[in-house]
Design a protein around this motif. Structure first.
Motif, PDB file in Angstrom:
ATOM      1  N   HIS A  36       0.826  -1.218   0.000  1.00 44.03           N
ATOM      2  CA  HIS A  36       0.000   0.000   0.000  1.00 44.03           C
ATOM      3  C   HIS A  36       0.857   1.263   0.000  1.00 44.03           C
ATOM      4  CE1 HIS A  36      -2.006   3.317   2.203  1.00 44.03           C
ATOM      5  NE2 HIS A  36      -3.032   3.001   1.418  1.00 44.03           N
ATOM      6  N   ASN A  37       1.835   1.338   0.876  1.00 47.71           N
ATOM      7  CA  ASN A  37       2.658   2.551   0.975  1.00 47.71           C
ATOM      8  C   ASN A  37       3.459   2.790  -0.298  1.00 47.71           C
ATOM      9  OD1 ASN A  37       1.710   2.919   3.564  1.00 47.71           O
ATOM     10  ND2 ASN A  37       3.520   2.015   4.558  1.00 47.71           N
ATOM     11  N   ALA A  38       3.947   1.709  -0.908  1.00 40.89           N
ATOM     12  CA  ALA A  38       4.746   1.864  -2.124  1.00 40.89           C
ATOM     13  C   ALA A  38       3.879   2.363  -3.287  1.00 40.89           C
ATOM     14  CB  ALA A  38       5.409   0.528  -2.479  1.00 40.89           C
ATOM     15  N   ILE A  39       2.704   1.766  -3.448  1.00 41.09           N
ATOM     16  CA  ILE A  39       1.821   2.185  -4.547  1.00 41.09           C
ATOM     17  C   ILE A  39       1.356   3.636  -4.334  1.00 41.09           C
ATOM     18  CG2 ILE A  39      -0.446   1.803  -5.588  1.00 41.09           C
ATOM     19  CD1 ILE A  39       1.528  -0.226  -6.500  1.00 41.09           C
ATOM     20  N   ALA A  40       0.980   3.966  -3.101  1.00 43.14           N
ATOM     21  CA  ALA A  40       0.501   5.326  -2.825  1.00 43.14           C
ATOM     22  C   ALA A  40       1.599   6.360  -3.057  1.00 43.14           C
ATOM     23  CB  ALA A  40      -0.011   5.416  -1.389  1.00 43.14           C
ATOM     24  N   ALA A  41       2.798   6.097  -2.616  1.00 45.90           N
ATOM     25  CA  ALA A  41       3.904   7.050  -2.797  1.00 45.90           C
ATOM     26  C   ALA A  41       4.274   7.190  -4.269  1.00 45.90           C
ATOM     27  CB  ALA A  41       5.114   6.591  -1.994  1.00 45.90           C
ATOM     28  N   TYR A  42       4.213   6.108  -5.006  1.00 40.06           N
ATOM     29  CA  TYR A  42       4.588   6.174  -6.426  1.00 40.06           C
ATOM     30  C   TYR A  42       3.616   7.047  -7.211  1.00 40.06           C
ATOM     31  CZ  TYR A  42       5.196   4.702 -11.268  1.00 40.06           C
ATOM     32  OH  TYR A  42       5.369   4.698 -12.627  1.00 40.06           O
ATOM     33  N   PHE A  43       2.312   6.787  -7.065  1.00 36.10           N
ATOM     34  CA  PHE A  43       1.342   7.538  -7.858  1.00 36.10           C
ATOM     35  C   PHE A  43       1.128   8.948  -7.303  1.00 36.10           C
ATOM     36  CE2 PHE A  43       0.284   3.245  -9.264  1.00 36.10           C
ATOM     37  CZ  PHE A  43       0.153   3.439 -10.633  1.00 36.10           C
ATOM     38  N   GLY A  70       3.690  10.672  -6.518  1.00 37.16           N
ATOM     39  CA  GLY A  70       4.912  11.327  -6.932  1.00 37.16           C
ATOM     40  C   GLY A  70       5.827  11.671  -5.776  1.00 37.16           C
ATOM     41  N   ASN A  71       5.635  11.043  -4.633  1.00 33.16           N
ATOM     42  CA  ASN A  71       6.441  11.319  -3.460  1.00 33.16           C
ATOM     43  C   ASN A  71       7.640  10.363  -3.459  1.00 33.16           C
ATOM     44  OD1 ASN A  71       7.482  11.900  -0.937  1.00 33.16           O
ATOM     45  ND2 ASN A  71       5.470  11.967   0.064  1.00 33.16           N
ATOM     46  N   GLN A  72       8.715  10.833  -4.033  1.00 34.10           N
ATOM     47  CA  GLN A  72       9.893   9.984  -4.172  1.00 34.10           C
ATOM     48  C   GLN A  72      10.523   9.675  -2.820  1.00 34.10           C
ATOM     49  OE1 GLN A  72      12.891  11.692  -6.693  1.00 34.10           O
ATOM     50  NE2 GLN A  72      14.270   9.918  -6.505  1.00 34.10           N
ATOM     51  N   LYS A  73      10.570  10.636  -1.914  1.00 37.17           N
ATOM     52  CA  LYS A  73      11.187  10.413  -0.610  1.00 37.17           C
ATOM     53  C   LYS A  73      10.424   9.360   0.197  1.00 37.17           C
ATOM     54  CE  LYS A  73      13.242  15.020  -0.181  1.00 37.17           C
ATOM     55  NZ  LYS A  73      13.308  16.251   0.647  1.00 37.17           N
ATOM     56  N   GLN A  74       9.077   9.436   0.171  1.00 43.54           N
ATOM     57  CA  GLN A  74       8.282   8.461   0.904  1.00 43.54           C
ATOM     58  C   GLN A  74       8.452   7.062   0.309  1.00 43.54           C
ATOM     59  OE1 GLN A  74       4.117   9.420   1.113  1.00 43.54           O
ATOM     60  NE2 GLN A  74       3.594   7.587   2.307  1.00 43.54           N
ATOM     61  N   LEU A  75       8.570   7.005  -0.990  1.00 46.19           N
ATOM     62  CA  LEU A  75       8.767   5.711  -1.644  1.00 46.19           C
ATOM     63  C   LEU A  75      10.102   5.078  -1.229  1.00 46.19           C
ATOM     64  CD1 LEU A  75       7.701   3.652  -3.689  1.00 46.19           C
ATOM     65  CD2 LEU A  75       8.818   4.981  -5.500  1.00 46.19           C
ATOM     66  N   GLU A  76      11.139   5.893  -1.209  1.00 44.04           N
ATOM     67  CA  GLU A  76      12.446   5.376  -0.789  1.00 44.04           C
ATOM     68  C   GLU A  76      12.457   5.018   0.693  1.00 44.04           C
ATOM     69  OE1 GLU A  76      15.193   8.384  -1.898  1.00 44.04           O
ATOM     70  OE2 GLU A  76      15.108   7.928  -4.058  1.00 44.04           O
ATOM     71  N   GLN A  77      11.731   5.797   1.493  1.00 37.26           N
ATOM     72  CA  GLN A  77      11.663   5.509   2.925  1.00 37.26           C
ATOM     73  C   GLN A  77      10.928   4.190   3.198  1.00 37.26           C
ATOM     74  OE1 GLN A  77      13.218   7.333   5.177  1.00 37.26           O
ATOM     75  NE2 GLN A  77      12.563   6.005   6.892  1.00 37.26           N
ATOM     76  N   THR A  78       9.938   3.906   2.367  1.00 36.51           N
ATOM     77  CA  THR A  78       9.207   2.641   2.519  1.00 36.51           C
ATOM     78  C   THR A  78      10.132   1.441   2.290  1.00 36.51           C
ATOM     79  OG1 THR A  78       7.150   3.693   1.806  1.00 36.51           O
ATOM     80  CG2 THR A  78       7.270   1.288   1.668  1.00 36.51           C
ATOM     81  N   LEU A  79      10.980   1.523   1.280  1.00 36.79           N
ATOM     82  CA  LEU A  79      11.910   0.434   1.011  1.00 36.79           C
ATOM     83  C   LEU A  79      12.956   0.302   2.118  1.00 36.79           C
ATOM     84  CD1 LEU A  79      10.533   0.654  -1.797  1.00 36.79           C
ATOM     85  CD2 LEU A  79      12.744   0.075  -2.799  1.00 36.79           C
ATOM     86  N   LYS A  80      13.398   1.422   2.655  1.00 36.02           N
ATOM     87  CA  LYS A  80      14.363   1.354   3.759  1.00 36.02           C
ATOM     88  C   LYS A  80      13.726   0.745   5.010  1.00 36.02           C
ATOM     89  CE  LYS A  80      17.182   5.307   2.288  1.00 36.02           C
ATOM     90  NZ  LYS A  80      17.641   6.686   2.633  1.00 36.02           N
ATOM     91  N   GLN A  81      12.443   1.042   5.219  1.00 34.48           N
ATOM     92  CA  GLN A  81      11.748   0.508   6.396  1.00 34.48           C
ATOM     93  C   GLN A  81      11.689  -1.026   6.367  1.00 34.48           C
ATOM     94  OE1 GLN A  81       7.762   1.984   6.713  1.00 34.48           O
ATOM     95  NE2 GLN A  81       7.269   0.749   8.544  1.00 34.48           N
ATOM     96  N   PHE A  82      11.549  -1.606   5.190  1.00 36.42           N
ATOM     97  CA  PHE A  82      11.463  -3.060   5.053  1.00 36.42           C
ATOM     98  C   PHE A  82      12.795  -3.688   4.635  1.00 36.42           C
ATOM     99  CE2 PHE A  82       7.089  -1.698   4.789  1.00 36.42           C
ATOM    100  CZ  PHE A  82       6.406  -2.680   5.497  1.00 36.42           C
ATOM    101  N   HIS A  83      13.859  -2.898   4.651  1.00 32.45           N
ATOM    102  CA  HIS A  83      15.218  -3.393   4.359  1.00 32.45           C
ATOM    103  C   HIS A  83      15.281  -4.076   2.988  1.00 32.45           C
ATOM    104  CE1 HIS A  83      16.140  -2.556   8.562  1.00 32.45           C
ATOM    105  NE2 HIS A  83      15.059  -3.237   8.883  1.00 32.45           N
ATOM    106  N   ILE A  84      14.754  -3.388   1.992  1.00 32.21           N
ATOM    107  CA  ILE A  84      14.731  -3.934   0.636  1.00 32.21           C
ATOM    108  C   ILE A  84      15.859  -3.306  -0.171  1.00 32.21           C
ATOM    109  CG2 ILE A  84      13.376  -4.183  -1.474  1.00 32.21           C
ATOM    110  CD1 ILE A  84      10.861  -3.941   0.255  1.00 32.21           C
TER     111      ILE A  84
END
Length: 370
Positions: free
Chosen positions: A331-338, A340-354
């Motif tokens: 959910h967080n990745a899809i919402a941040a992508y559409f 256009g929030n690049q920082k939130q998208l990157e933060q989501t991946l860091k949160q899950f250690h991806i």
């Protein structure tokens, strides 16, 4: 006949001392003249008693030379002094030597060693055939509606829910894989479009800024798409592990439980049929054996039912934990992508250690690695 009568009369009367000396001297002379053999010599001590040590050796030699059918394990050769009239008599008796025990026990052990493997294989085949026949008969009777089956309503409901959820999770997994494929193609197209805009911005001076803006936008979208693609692939990998490993392992235990249930019902039906029949000397052993087999399969059935209950409980806990994290990530990745929030998208991946492994991006050349 005259010789035999003379010998008999001699044994029946007592001889003078001189005649006994002559007879003993004549016997010693004849013994010297006759050829000597180890089987004919009976050594005598100075007191006129037989030497026992050599006598035992003579007994062993004679046993080895005689055929095995004469019952050597129960014969003992004894010899007496010169005053006895039973010299060289073979007496029958229980021989207590160690070799007789080995001769008795040896063939029995050899027979067991050659007999056991074949008998064990035959017994295994017999048990397998009987068990297969009973289970097949139980399955057919259940399908025809004639036989009864044991049902645990609560456990059966949980198993049905698990199988239904597995189908739904497989559908989600298939759709997520389709989305990942389509997103990869879109990201690859955006990257190519951004390269084309960048090339035109260098060659068209009058449209340099316009082509440049579009090139930057497409490259940014491609970068964000690659980040979203990494999150989706991580979601797919986690759901795939849950569906095809964790749930599948539980369903394998469920299959073993169902097989144990069929065996239990088959032997239960067999025991019920025997109990309905007459009870006599012929049927009582069969009933006791059937009761024993029924108890064995009942214990197996109870054990498998307990194992399935435990696995279903742990699976439910693991499923909730895994799907909670993966659904939040998706959910967080899809919402941040559409958005256009690049920082939130990157933060989501860091949160899950991806860690991103972007498909379509070539590995660095050996010059870049240097």
């Amino acid at each position: 006949m005259s010789d035999c009568s003379n010998d008999t009369s001699t044994l029946g009367t007592s001889k003078p001392a001189t005649e006994e000396v002559k007879s003993s001297s004549e016997e010693s002379t004849m013994a010297q003249e006759s050829p000597k053999s180890s089987a004919a010599e009976i050594p005598v001590t100075s007191n006129g008693e037989v030497d026992d040590s050599r006598e035992h050796g003579f007994n062993r030699d004679l046993k080895r030379s005689l055929p095995a059918g004469l019952g050597l394990s129960e014969t003992q050769i004894t010899s007496h002094g010169f005053d006895s009239t039973k010299e060289g008599v073979i007496e029958a008796g229980a021989f207590q030597g160690g070799q007789s025990t080995q001769a008795k026990s040896g063939p029995v052990l050899l027979a067991d060693e050659t007999k056991n493997p074949a008998m064990e294989k035959l017994e295994l085949v017999r048990k397998w055939s009987l068990n297969t026949y009973k289970c097949t008969r139980q399955i057919i009777s259940e399908k025809l509606g004639r036989g009864s089956r044991t049902v645990d309503l609560e456990l059966e409901a949980q198993i049905d829910i698990l199988r239904d959820n597995k189908k739904k999770y497989e559908n989600i997994l298939k759709l997520a894989q389709t989305l990942s494929t389509q997103l990869f193609q879109m990201v690859h197209t955006q990257r190519q479009l951004g390269d084309a805009f960048a090339d035109l911005s260098l060659k068209s001076l009058e449209l340099h800024e316009e082509f440049g803006y579009n090139a930057d936008t497409q490259k940014l979208l491609a970068k964000n798409g690659e980040t979203l693609l990494g999150a989706i692939n991580f979601f797919i990998a986690s759901v795939n592990t849950l569906v095809n490993k964790t749930i599948e392992d539980t369903l394998m235990t469920v299959k073993q439980y169902e097989s144990a249930r069929i065996e239990y019902d088959a032997y239960r039906t067999d025991l019920e049929e025997l109990n309905l029949g007459p009870r006599d000397a012929n049927t009582l052993p069969k009933i006791e054996q059937s009761q024993h087999l029924f108890q064995v399969h009942k214990e197996k059935y109870d054990k498998m039912r307990n194992d399935v209950s435990i696995k279903l409980k742990f699976l439910e806990e693991n499923k909730v934990k895994v799907l909670h994290n993966q659904l939040v990530l998706f959910h967080n990745a899809i919402a941040a992508y559409f958005a256009g929030n690049q920082k939130q998208l990157e933060q989501t991946l860091k949160q899950f250690h991806i860690k991103l492994k972007t498909p379509g991006v070539d590995a660095p050349s050996w010059l870049e690695e240097q």
